[in-house]
Design a protein around this motif. Structure first.
Motif, PDB file in Angstrom:
ATOM      1  N   LEU A  14      66.642  14.481  92.946  1.00 18.58           N
ATOM      2  CA  LEU A  14      67.789  15.257  92.482  1.00 18.58           C
ATOM      3  C   LEU A  14      67.267  16.603  91.986  1.00 18.58           C
ATOM      4  CD1 LEU A  14      69.704  12.746  90.165  1.00 18.58           C
ATOM      5  CD2 LEU A  14      70.489  13.656  92.355  1.00 18.58           C
ATOM      6  N   VAL A  15      67.997  17.664  92.288  1.00 13.09           N
ATOM      7  CA  VAL A  15      67.657  18.945  91.657  1.00 13.09           C
ATOM      8  C   VAL A  15      68.727  19.250  90.610  1.00 13.09           C
ATOM      9  CG1 VAL A  15      67.298  21.418  91.962  1.00 13.09           C
ATOM     10  CG2 VAL A  15      66.487  19.808  93.708  1.00 13.09           C
ATOM     11  N   ILE A  16      68.292  19.470  89.386  1.00 13.18           N
ATOM     12  CA  ILE A  16      69.224  19.684  88.284  1.00 13.18           C
ATOM     13  C   ILE A  16      69.063  21.088  87.733  1.00 13.18           C
ATOM     14  CG2 ILE A  16      69.991  18.818  86.025  1.00 13.18           C
ATOM     15  CD1 ILE A  16      68.576  16.184  86.708  1.00 13.18           C
ATOM     16  N   GLU A  17      70.193  21.713  87.458  1.00 14.40           N
ATOM     17  CA  GLU A  17      70.178  23.044  86.847  1.00 14.40           C
ATOM     18  C   GLU A  17      70.559  22.890  85.380  1.00 14.40           C
ATOM     19  OE1 GLU A  17      73.027  25.921  88.585  1.00 14.40           O
ATOM     20  OE2 GLU A  17      73.468  26.430  86.508  1.00 14.40           O
ATOM     21  N   VAL A  18      69.659  23.339  84.495  1.00 13.72           N
ATOM     22  CA  VAL A  18      69.909  23.249  83.064  1.00 13.72           C
ATOM     23  C   VAL A  18      69.961  24.653  82.483  1.00 13.72           C
ATOM     24  CG1 VAL A  18      69.163  22.218  80.890  1.00 13.72           C
ATOM     25  CG2 VAL A  18      68.447  21.185  83.056  1.00 13.72           C
ATOM     26  N   THR A  19      71.003  24.934  81.712  1.00  9.02           N
ATOM     27  CA  THR A  19      71.047  26.216  81.000  1.00  9.02           C
ATOM     28  C   THR A  19      71.162  25.912  79.521  1.00  9.02           C
ATOM     29  OG1 THR A  19      72.643  26.711  82.716  1.00  9.02           O
ATOM     30  CG2 THR A  19      72.064  28.499  81.225  1.00  9.02           C
ATOM     31  N   GLY A  20      70.459  26.666  78.712  1.00 13.14           N
ATOM     32  CA  GLY A  20      70.584  26.442  77.275  1.00 13.14           C
ATOM     33  C   GLY A  20      69.461  27.093  76.515  1.00 13.14           C
ATOM     34  N   THR A  21      69.390  26.760  75.269  1.00 14.54           N
ATOM     35  CA  THR A  21      68.292  27.269  74.453  1.00 14.54           C
ATOM     36  C   THR A  21      67.034  26.513  74.836  1.00 14.54           C
ATOM     37  OG1 THR A  21      68.667  25.629  72.753  1.00 14.54           O
ATOM     38  CG2 THR A  21      69.841  27.716  72.518  1.00 14.54           C
ATOM     39  N   ARG A  22      65.933  27.009  74.369  1.00 18.95           N
ATOM     40  CA  ARG A  22      64.661  26.372  74.666  1.00 18.95           C
ATOM     41  C   ARG A  22      64.653  24.933  74.128  1.00 18.95           C
ATOM     42  NH1 ARG A  22      58.707  29.053  75.087  1.00 18.95           N
ATOM     43  NH2 ARG A  22      59.422  29.830  77.074  1.00 18.95           N
ATOM     44  N   GLU A  23      65.284  24.756  72.970  1.00 13.31           N
ATOM     45  CA  GLU A  23      65.300  23.444  72.328  1.00 13.31           C
ATOM     46  C   GLU A  23      66.086  22.439  73.187  1.00 13.31           C
ATOM     47  OE1 GLU A  23      66.103  26.382  70.656  1.00 13.31           O
ATOM     48  OE2 GLU A  23      64.006  26.422  69.974  1.00 13.31           O
ATOM     49  N   LYS A  24      67.249  22.903  73.667  1.00 13.47           N
ATOM     50  CA  LYS A  24      68.079  22.028  74.498  1.00 13.47           C
ATOM     51  C   LYS A  24      67.342  21.664  75.785  1.00 13.47           C
ATOM     52  CE  LYS A  24      72.177  22.204  77.386  1.00 13.47           C
ATOM     53  NZ  LYS A  24      73.391  22.941  77.742  1.00 13.47           N
ATOM     54  N   VAL A  25      66.716  22.658  76.387  1.00 15.16           N
ATOM     55  CA  VAL A  25      65.977  22.414  77.622  1.00 15.16           C
ATOM     56  C   VAL A  25      64.857  21.412  77.356  1.00 15.16           C
ATOM     57  CG1 VAL A  25      64.476  23.456  79.351  1.00 15.16           C
ATOM     58  CG2 VAL A  25      66.555  24.656  78.638  1.00 15.16           C
ATOM     59  N   GLY A  26      64.205  21.587  76.205  1.00 16.13           N
ATOM     60  CA  GLY A  26      63.122  20.671  75.831  1.00 16.13           C
ATOM     61  C   GLY A  26      63.633  19.252  75.684  1.00 16.13           C
ATOM     62  N   ALA A  27      64.829  19.122  75.101  1.00 11.71           N
ATOM     63  CA  ALA A  27      65.372  17.790  74.842  1.00 11.71           C
ATOM     64  C   ALA A  27      65.699  17.061  76.142  1.00 11.71           C
ATOM     65  CB  ALA A  27      66.629  17.921  73.978  1.00 11.71           C
ATOM     66  N   ILE A  28      66.302  17.760  77.078  1.00 11.09           N
ATOM     67  CA  ILE A  28      66.662  17.075  78.339  1.00 11.09           C
ATOM     68  C   ILE A  28      65.409  16.745  79.162  1.00 11.09           C
ATOM     69  CG2 ILE A  28      67.210  19.210  79.599  1.00 11.09           C
ATOM     70  CD1 ILE A  28      69.312  17.626  81.157  1.00 11.09           C
ATOM     71  N   MET A  29      64.416  17.629  79.079  1.00 12.93           N
ATOM     72  CA  MET A  29      63.170  17.368  79.814  1.00 12.93           C
ATOM     73  C   MET A  29      62.514  16.084  79.299  1.00 12.93           C
ATOM     74  SD  MET A  29      63.036  19.451  82.120  1.00 12.93           S
ATOM     75  CE  MET A  29      64.316  20.661  82.341  1.00 12.93           C
ATOM     76  N   LYS A  30      62.596  15.908  77.982  1.00 12.27           N
ATOM     77  CA  LYS A  30      61.995  14.729  77.372  1.00 12.27           C
ATOM     78  C   LYS A  30      62.650  13.464  77.936  1.00 12.27           C
ATOM     79  CE  LYS A  30      60.764  13.343  72.744  1.00 12.27           C
ATOM     80  NZ  LYS A  30      61.169  13.510  71.350  1.00 12.27           N
ATOM     81  N   LEU A  31      63.974  13.547  78.126  1.00 16.39           N
ATOM     82  CA  LEU A  31      64.689  12.384  78.647  1.00 16.39           C
ATOM     83  C   LEU A  31      64.446  12.179  80.143  1.00 16.39           C
ATOM     84  CD1 LEU A  31      68.083  12.750  76.751  1.00 16.39           C
ATOM     85  CD2 LEU A  31      66.261  11.096  76.316  1.00 16.39           C
ATOM     86  N   LEU A  32      64.229  13.284  80.858  1.00 16.23           N
ATOM     87  CA  LEU A  32      64.045  13.171  82.316  1.00 16.23           C
ATOM     88  C   LEU A  32      62.623  12.758  82.710  1.00 16.23           C
ATOM     89  CD1 LEU A  32      66.060  16.296  83.599  1.00 16.23           C
ATOM     90  CD2 LEU A  32      66.760  13.884  83.676  1.00 16.23           C
ATOM     91  N   ARG A  33      61.692  13.070  81.832  1.00 11.08           N
ATOM     92  CA  ARG A  33      60.287  12.873  82.187  1.00 11.08           C
ATOM     93  C   ARG A  33      59.972  11.447  82.667  1.00 11.08           C
ATOM     94  NH1 ARG A  33      57.907  15.853  78.305  1.00 11.08           N
ATOM     95  NH2 ARG A  33      58.333  17.636  79.657  1.00 11.08           N
ATOM     96  N   PRO A  34      60.496  10.434  81.998  1.00 10.55           N
ATOM     97  CA  PRO A  34      60.171   9.059  82.432  1.00 10.55           C
ATOM     98  C   PRO A  34      60.575   8.771  83.887  1.00 10.55           C
ATOM     99  CG  PRO A  34      61.230   9.037  80.281  1.00 10.55           C
ATOM    100  CD  PRO A  34      61.319  10.433  80.781  1.00 10.55           C
TER     101      PRO A  34
END
Lengths: 161, 565
Positions: A120-140
């Motif tokens: 899947l290719v996902i487009e995320v827009t947001g603050t650095r913190e928000k981007v960090g949070a979703i990356m943490k969830l996607l990493r696994p």
């Protein structure tokens, strides 16, 4: 401490080169840099994230000001400015976990912009913190590729950057 | 007119009378236009000679120096001279030819990205893409080079632009619109008041003047202020001449690594230092923590980035040295400044001058001490000659023992320390000031770096006088090896050298030699009296060192002298 500098420059060839060269030469590290034309095509605006820890920010801004093509520099205060960055992330997805990933994306108001059998290719827009949070969830699930724009920012309310 | 003529027309309107250069493929149209244009061209024998000559011309005249080189190697040969002008804030416009627009980026014959190469060493630069822009770009280049903190501007011009048709509209071309460039000239009144207050309250004040005073034309204002407030003045290397060194009471000579002891002691012990047009370079400050430790720092500079760059400043004033010094004097006159207020300090300074004078040993066997040569030059020219220097020991001796009383009479590569600068710079200076006696105090190493410019001096009969303090060493490095590297003289002995008298004569110039102290004055007098370029080979004591000396990174009041050996 990280600083977000908004730098208004003349939209001329070589200006980016001058600015990045100046940072390198004077030993200042750039965390991220985003650049594009403004509402007036004569000018471009750069949003530059720098670390003020090792080098006094004052020297960075003074040296930048000496460049003839630099018109204005604003050190944006996080309290009175808004900032975003855009990230495209390619995540492994199977038939089993695809909907789980899509749910995470939805929570973060991210968009699925490409789907294939295994990715899947996902487009995320947001603050650095928000981007960090979703990356943490996607990493696994397995992030196979990631690309980001770097921060863009402007001041809130009626104030002009 | 074509682009080439438009370039020259722009130069003419900027008041350019002479350019220094070397032709090549990409500038043939430009040279064709020069052929019968009213601007003089000095053909040097190497592009480096052209850029240093333009630099020397600028420093001696206060005008913008102009040099021209072709694309590729011509342009890259300018780079040392551009960096030199950048570090010493010299107004310079370097015009380089470039390959045809449609060949740029193809690794064409004699193509080099000079715009990119020089980015870190220019005040600004242009790669012109449209012939129509040529006039306005050139006028902008001159404006940027000479205003604010002066510096070099590179204008890279593809050859096809110089043969294209260009309309030259003088009004439009000379209109400058640079929203990102507005140099501050007038100092902030509140800051100037604060500075006056600090000066009036100081018990142990010192003025530290630099090249910025000279480039702003502020020497007279500096003198008035120093005399009015009765404050001793020391200078940086490039500030030599900003204050008359024949003022026995107030002039402290040069500061720093090879400065006078009394200047270094005064700065270390002062309670106020007024820095004017200086950048507190490491050769001046030594160990920063030990530099003027008890002093309030007032710093006047046209470049805001220099304020608090190296030394923390208490009262910053951004502005042109001439304008700020004049305003500061007005404010100072509102204060009660009795000469008694700092009498003990002035006594102390006088005491240091007396107990640690700039002297050197005179050899009894007739060996020539290099300091003696410089002092003799200064004495017989009554300090009125324009002294250019090469780089190294010769430069420091020249700085220490030339008594310079006027601005633009001491020309030296300060920031970059460019060997080979002095001789071509002296040619430029002589062209700027044909009535002045121009002397290059040289070393045998440095002189050989641009010795080919004898060809230029002869070509145009430019009677400069090269005085080689010949010790057959790369003396300054040898001195460091002597003092700090166990006398292992690695790669510093250059005893294999030409007969400089014969070299001079081979070019048609005059050659002289002195091997004993009692010959020096006579030889110099004869050489200076002639109207021909001359080389004077003066065989000095080979292992003479420059004293005093602050070891690198040391505190400037901890100086080594000959007596410490």
């Amino acid at each position: 401490m990280k600083h977000t500098l908004s730098v208004l420059v003349e939209n001329k060839p070589g200006v980016l080169n001058r600015i990045s060269g100046l940072f390198a030469r004077r030993g200042f590290n750039i965390d991220s840099l985003a650049v594009g034309e403004t509402e007036d095509p004569k000018y471009s605006r750069m949003t530059i994230m720098v670390d003020g820890q090792d080098q006094p920010l004052e020297q960075v801004t003074k040296q930048l000001h000496k460049l003839i093509n630099v018109i204005k520099i604003t050190d944006l205060d996080p309290a009175t400015s808004v900032d975003r960055e855009l990230v495209l992330v390619k995540v492994k997805a199977t038939a089993e976990n695809r909907s789980e990933i899509m749910q995470i994306a939805e929570i973060f108001r991210a968009k699925i912009i490409d789907v294939s059998k295994t990715m899947l290719v996902i487009e995320v827009t947001g603050t650095r913190e928000k981007v960090g949070a979703i990356m943490k969830l996607l990493r696994p699930f397995g992030i196979v590729e990631l690309v980001r724009t770097g921060r863009v920012a402007m001041s809130r309310g009626t104030e002009l950057t | 007119m074509n682009g080439a003529t438009a370039i020259l027309e722009s130069l003419r309107r900027e008041g350019v009378e002479v350019v220094f250069g070397y032709p090549g493929g990409s500038v043939i149209p430009l040279y064709d236009a020069l052929y019968d244009f009213e601007i003089d061209h000095i053909l040097t024998r190497h592009e480096q000679g052209a850029v240093h000559a333009a630099d020397g011309y600028a420093r001696a005249s206060g005008k913008v120096g102009v040099c021209i080189a072709t694309s590729g190697p011509g342009a890259t040969n300018l780079t040392t001279g551009i960096a030199n002008a950048y570090l010493d804030s010299v107004p310079l416009v370097a015009i380089t030819g470039q390959v045809r627009t449609n060949l740029i980026g193809t690794d064409a014959f004699q193509e080099a990205d000079i715009h990119g190469i020089t980015l870190p060493i220019v005040k600004h630069s242009y790669l012109v893409k449209n012939a129509a822009d040529l006039p306005s770009v050139l006028h902008e280049a001159f404006y940027i080079a000479r205003t604010g903190r002066p510096g070099p501007v590179v204008v890279d011009i593809p050859v096809d632009l110089t043969i294209a048709d260009v309309e030259y509209d003088p009004d439009g071309a000379q209109k400058i619109d640079l929203p990102g460039y507005r140099p501050t000239v007038k100092g902030h009144p509140k800051q100037i008041k604060a500075a006056a207050q600090a000066i009036a309250e100081a018990e142990r004040p010192v003025i530290f003047a630099g090249g910025g005073v000279i480039s702003a034309g502020g020497s007279e204002q500096l003198r008035e202020l120093a005399l009015h407030a009765h404050i001793p003045v020391t200078t940086s290397l490039t500030g030599i001449g900003s204050f008359p060194e024949d003022n026995e009471e107030l002039s402290l000579g040069m500061l720093g690594m090879h400065g006078t002891r009394y200047a270094n002691y005064a700065v270390t012990n002062c309670d106020l230092i007024l820095g004017v047009g200086v950048r507190f370079d490491d050769r001046v400050t030594g160990r920063i923590a030990a530099f003027a430790p008890g002093a309030k720092v007032v710093h006047i500079d046209v470049d805001p980035a220099e304020i608090s760059k190296n030394v923390a400043v208490d009262v910053p004033i951004v502005g042109d040295a001439k304008s700020v010094l004049a305003d500061l004097l007005v404010q100072l006159k509102k204060h009660e400044l009795s000469p008694e207020r700092h009498l003990p300090w002035m006594r102390q300074v006088a005491d240091w001058k007396k107990s640690h004078p700039m002297t050197f040993r005179r050899e009894e066997d007739g060996e020539i001490m290099p300091e003696f040569v410089v002092k003799t030059i200064s004495d017989i020219t009554k300090g009125e000659a324009i002294i250019c220097t090469e780089v190294g020991q010769n430069q420091m001796w020249a700085a220490q023992y030339s008594r310079v009383t006027r601005p633009r009479h001491f020309i030296s590569s300060g920031g970059l320390g460019t060997m080979g600068f002095g001789f071509p710079a002296s040619i430029g200076a002589k062209i700027a000031r044909p009535d002045a006696l121009v002397i290059d105090i040289a070393g045998d190493g440095s002189f050989q770096m641009n010795i080919q410019e004898l060809g230029t001096a002869m070509n145009y009969r430019i009677p400069v006088k090269v005085c080689i303090l010949n010790n057959q060493y790369l003396g300054m490095v040898r001195q460091w090896q002597d003092l700090f590297w166990n006398k292992r003289y690695s790669a510093t002995c250059i005893a294999c050298q030409p007969d400089f008298v014969k070299v001079a004569e081979a070019y048609g110039a005059q050659g002289f030699r002195a091997t004993r102290a009692d010959e020096v004055e006579e030889v110099l007098r004869v050489a200076f009296a002639s109207d021909e370029p001359a080389v004077i080979d003066i065989r000095v004591k080979r292992e003479a060192n420059v004293w005093p000396m602050v070891p690198a990174g040391g505190a400037i009041d901890q100086m080594l002298g000959e007596e410490d050996r």
